[in-house]
Motif scaffolding. Structure first.
Motif, PDB file in Angstrom:
ATOM      1  N   ARG A 108       0.829  -1.212   0.000  1.00  0.00           N
ATOM      2  CA  ARG A 108       0.000   0.000   0.000  1.00  0.00           C
ATOM      3  C   ARG A 108       0.859   1.256   0.000  1.00  0.00           C
ATOM      4  O   ARG A 108       0.498   2.260  -0.605  1.00  0.00           O
ATOM      5  N   GLU A 109       2.034   1.185   0.679  1.00  0.00           N
ATOM      6  CA  GLU A 109       2.950   2.334   0.652  1.00  0.00           C
ATOM      7  C   GLU A 109       3.477   2.554  -0.771  1.00  0.00           C
ATOM      8  O   GLU A 109       3.554   3.692  -1.236  1.00  0.00           O
ATOM      9  N   HIS A 110       3.805   1.463  -1.453  1.00  0.00           N
ATOM     10  CA  HIS A 110       4.228   1.588  -2.850  1.00  0.00           C
ATOM     11  C   HIS A 110       3.111   2.211  -3.682  1.00  0.00           C
ATOM     12  O   HIS A 110       3.357   3.063  -4.539  1.00  0.00           O
ATOM     13  N   ARG A 111       1.887   1.785  -3.437  1.00  0.00           N
ATOM     14  CA  ARG A 111       0.757   2.328  -4.195  1.00  0.00           C
ATOM     15  C   ARG A 111       0.572   3.824  -3.942  1.00  0.00           C
ATOM     16  O   ARG A 111       0.193   4.566  -4.840  1.00  0.00           O
ATOM     17  N   ARG A 112       0.838   4.252  -2.693  1.00  0.00           N
ATOM     18  CA  ARG A 112       0.709   5.691  -2.393  1.00  0.00           C
ATOM     19  C   ARG A 112       1.740   6.479  -3.201  1.00  0.00           C
ATOM     20  O   ARG A 112       1.417   7.490  -3.841  1.00  0.00           O
ATOM     21  N   GLY A 113       2.989   6.015  -3.194  1.00  0.00           N
ATOM     22  CA  GLY A 113       4.049   6.686  -3.963  1.00  0.00           C
ATOM     23  C   GLY A 113       3.739   6.692  -5.455  1.00  0.00           C
ATOM     24  O   GLY A 113       3.958   7.687  -6.154  1.00  0.00           O
ATOM     25  N   ARG A 114       3.192   5.574  -5.938  1.00  0.00           N
ATOM     26  CA  ARG A 114       2.833   5.481  -7.351  1.00  0.00           C
ATOM     27  C   ARG A 114       1.695   6.438  -7.688  1.00  0.00           C
ATOM     28  O   ARG A 114       1.669   7.057  -8.755  1.00  0.00           O
ATOM     29  N   GLY A 115       0.743   6.581  -6.756  1.00  0.00           N
ATOM     30  CA  GLY A 115      -0.360   7.533  -6.947  1.00  0.00           C
ATOM     31  C   GLY A 115       0.189   8.941  -7.126  1.00  0.00           C
ATOM     32  O   GLY A 115      -0.236   9.692  -8.012  1.00  0.00           O
ATOM     33  N   GLU A 116       1.173   9.295  -6.276  1.00  0.00           N
ATOM     34  CA  GLU A 116       1.791  10.625  -6.381  1.00  0.00           C
ATOM     35  C   GLU A 116       2.518  10.770  -7.715  1.00  0.00           C
ATOM     36  O   GLU A 116       2.454  11.834  -8.343  1.00  0.00           O
ATOM     37  N   GLY A 120       1.814  13.483 -10.572  1.00  0.00           N
ATOM     38  CA  GLY A 120       2.931  14.285 -11.108  1.00  0.00           C
ATOM     39  C   GLY A 120       2.972  14.226 -12.626  1.00  0.00           C
ATOM     40  O   GLY A 120       3.124  15.254 -13.295  1.00  0.00           O
ATOM     41  N   ALA A 121       2.806  13.027 -13.166  1.00  0.00           N
ATOM     42  CA  ALA A 121       2.827  12.856 -14.625  1.00  0.00           C
ATOM     43  C   ALA A 121       1.661  13.615 -15.268  1.00  0.00           C
ATOM     44  O   ALA A 121       1.827  14.264 -16.309  1.00  0.00           O
ATOM     45  N   LEU A 122       0.496  13.541 -14.649  1.00  0.00           N
ATOM     46  CA  LEU A 122      -0.679  14.247 -15.192  1.00  0.00           C
ATOM     47  C   LEU A 122      -0.455  15.758 -15.181  1.00  0.00           C
ATOM     48  O   LEU A 122      -0.778  16.456 -16.148  1.00  0.00           O
ATOM     49  N   ARG A 123       0.128  16.241 -14.073  1.00  0.00           N
ATOM     50  CA  ARG A 123       0.375  17.691 -13.969  1.00  0.00           C
ATOM     51  C   ARG A 123       1.368  18.144 -15.038  1.00  0.00           C
ATOM     52  O   ARG A 123       1.189  19.207 -15.645  1.00  0.00           O
ATOM     53  N   ARG A 124       2.377  17.315 -15.286  1.00  0.00           N
ATOM     54  CA  ARG A 124       3.347  17.658 -16.340  1.00  0.00           C
ATOM     55  C   ARG A 124       2.679  17.670 -17.719  1.00  0.00           C
ATOM     56  O   ARG A 124       3.133  18.333 -18.637  1.00  0.00           O
ATOM     57  N   PHE A 176       0.840   6.529 -17.222  1.00  0.00           N
ATOM     58  CA  PHE A 176       0.956   5.180 -16.646  1.00  0.00           C
ATOM     59  C   PHE A 176       2.244   5.082 -15.832  1.00  0.00           C
ATOM     60  O   PHE A 176       3.309   5.484 -16.293  1.00  0.00           O
ATOM     61  N   VAL A 177       2.125   4.567 -14.626  1.00  0.00           N
ATOM     62  CA  VAL A 177       3.304   4.304 -13.795  1.00  0.00           C
ATOM     63  C   VAL A 177       3.236   2.846 -13.358  1.00  0.00           C
ATOM     64  O   VAL A 177       2.212   2.399 -12.827  1.00  0.00           O
ATOM     65  N   ALA A 178       4.325   2.121 -13.623  1.00  0.00           N
ATOM     66  CA  ALA A 178       4.331   0.691 -13.266  1.00  0.00           C
ATOM     67  C   ALA A 178       4.367   0.538 -11.744  1.00  0.00           C
ATOM     68  O   ALA A 178       4.849   1.414 -11.034  1.00  0.00           O
ATOM     69  N   LYS A 179       3.811  -0.571 -11.263  1.00  0.00           N
ATOM     70  CA  LYS A 179       3.880  -0.883  -9.827  1.00  0.00           C
ATOM     71  C   LYS A 179       5.237  -1.503  -9.510  1.00  0.00           C
ATOM     72  O   LYS A 179       5.845  -2.126 -10.380  1.00  0.00           O
ATOM     73  N   GLN A 180       5.637  -1.388  -8.248  1.00  0.00           N
ATOM     74  CA  GLN A 180       6.791  -2.179  -7.790  1.00  0.00           C
ATOM     75  C   GLN A 180       6.244  -3.547  -7.435  1.00  0.00           C
ATOM     76  O   GLN A 180       5.390  -3.672  -6.557  1.00  0.00           O
TER      77      GLN A 180
END
Ligand code: AMP
Ligand code: MN
Ligand code: MN
Ligand code: MN
Length: 292
Positions: A108-116, A120-124, A176-180
């Motif tokens: 879930r911590e990985h998912r939180r970082g991936r959400g951010e 970030g990608a969307l904002r860019r 798209f951001v891959a999961k760990q």
């Protein structure tokens, strides 16, 4: 005509749906509501299989006892595969084991970082979206792409949930951001150590004999045969391979609460398995607990 007779349901064998999501992950209905909808759909049993959490199972079980539906614990894990990402359903896992809790906390911590990273990608890309808007959609659940898609829908950046995936979030799309991902064997070892049963989810055409043989050596117990993403020929092949390789069959709708079916998620009641398939999973789990 005697109207009351018309409403007697046909006598059919009891069935179960062993792949369902709730608001505990990326579904839209609460665990209790999923249980009530399962009863309304005529099911005898369900497994609640939220992504990277068992937090919804206690509520679903309590509602199941109230309304007379058998509820089995489950969790859908994401693991590494030769083709990228594979999903694994862990059935009959305990809800209070610290080993599982620790593993899922990391996911879930990985998912939180991936959400951010997705925000970030969307904002860019020029989309005006904030992390708060995503966390508000998730309401404490493990963050997944559907929460980002719903935030984009609410912000009217997209007109539909599917458009969010097609334009931004789908594999190969710009946000798209891959999961760990952990190794399959790590998850299989954990689920088995807890007395659970390890099933390969929606493998589609990936499930060659070689792939299943290798996964079986690494701890695979079962394979999902009935899934909305499986055309008839895939079901036939998976069924033959399950028999040949001594893997238990499983299946379900992968319903996330949507009103309409899609190629990957059908509606509750549309995709079922005989109750005997669930019995076999529970027998295997019980034998592991006795051995432990
Ligand atoms: P995640 O676990 O964050 O990668 O999100 C994957 C989830 O998004 C899946 O479990 C589905 O619920 C949903 N999903 C994945 N691909 C699509 C798609 N193309 N369209 C709609 N929903 C999708
Ligand atoms: Mn999902
Ligand atoms: Mn899945
Ligand atoms: Mn699923």
């Amino acid at each position: 005509m005697d109207d009351s007779r018309a409403r007697v349901p046909p006598l059919t064998a009891p069935v179960a749906d062993l792949h369902l999501h709730s608001t505990a992950s990326d579904g839209t209905l609460s665990p209790s509501e999923v249980v009530r909808r399962a009863v309304a759909a005529g099911l005898a049993a369900i497994a609640l299989t939220d992504h990277d959490t068992v937090a919804g199972v206690a509520e679903a079980s309590a509602e199941g006892r109230r309304v007379g539906l058998r509820v089995v614990s489950g969790c859908e894990f994401s693991v590494k595969a030769a083709w990228g990402e594979m999903h694994v359903l862990g059935y009959c896992v305990p809800l209070d084991d610290p080993r599982l809790a620790q593993f899922l906390t990391t996911c879930r911590e990985h998912r939180r970082g991936r959400g951010e990273a997705m925000v970030g990608a969307l904002r860019r890309l020029g989309v005006s979206i904030n992390q708060d808007e995503v966390t508000r959609q998730a309401k404490g659940a493990p963050i997944g792409r559907p929460h980002v898609a719903r935030a984009l829908l609410q912000l009217r950046v997209v007109q539909s949930f599917d458009e969010a995936f097609d334009r931004f979030l789908g594999r190969g799309r710009p946000a798209f951001v891959a999961k760990q991902l952990p190794a399959f064997a790590t998850v299989a070892d954990l689920v088995r150590a807890l007395g659970g049963v390890v099933a390969g989810a929606h493998l589609r055409e990936r499930a060659s004999r070689e792939v299943l043989e290798r996964l079986r050596r690494e701890g695979l117990d079962a394979v999902e045969i009935h899934h909305p993403g499986h055309p008839p020929e895939v079901r036939r092949r998976l069924s033959d391979l399950a028999w040949a390789l001594d893997l238990l069959p499983t299946g379900g709708s992968d319903w996330h609460g949507e009103a309409e079916a899609s190629p990957s998620h059908s509606t509750i009641g549309d995709e079922t398995v005989p109750l005997a398939w669930l019995d076999a999973i529970e027998v295997l789990s019980a034998s592991r607990r006795t051995a432990a």
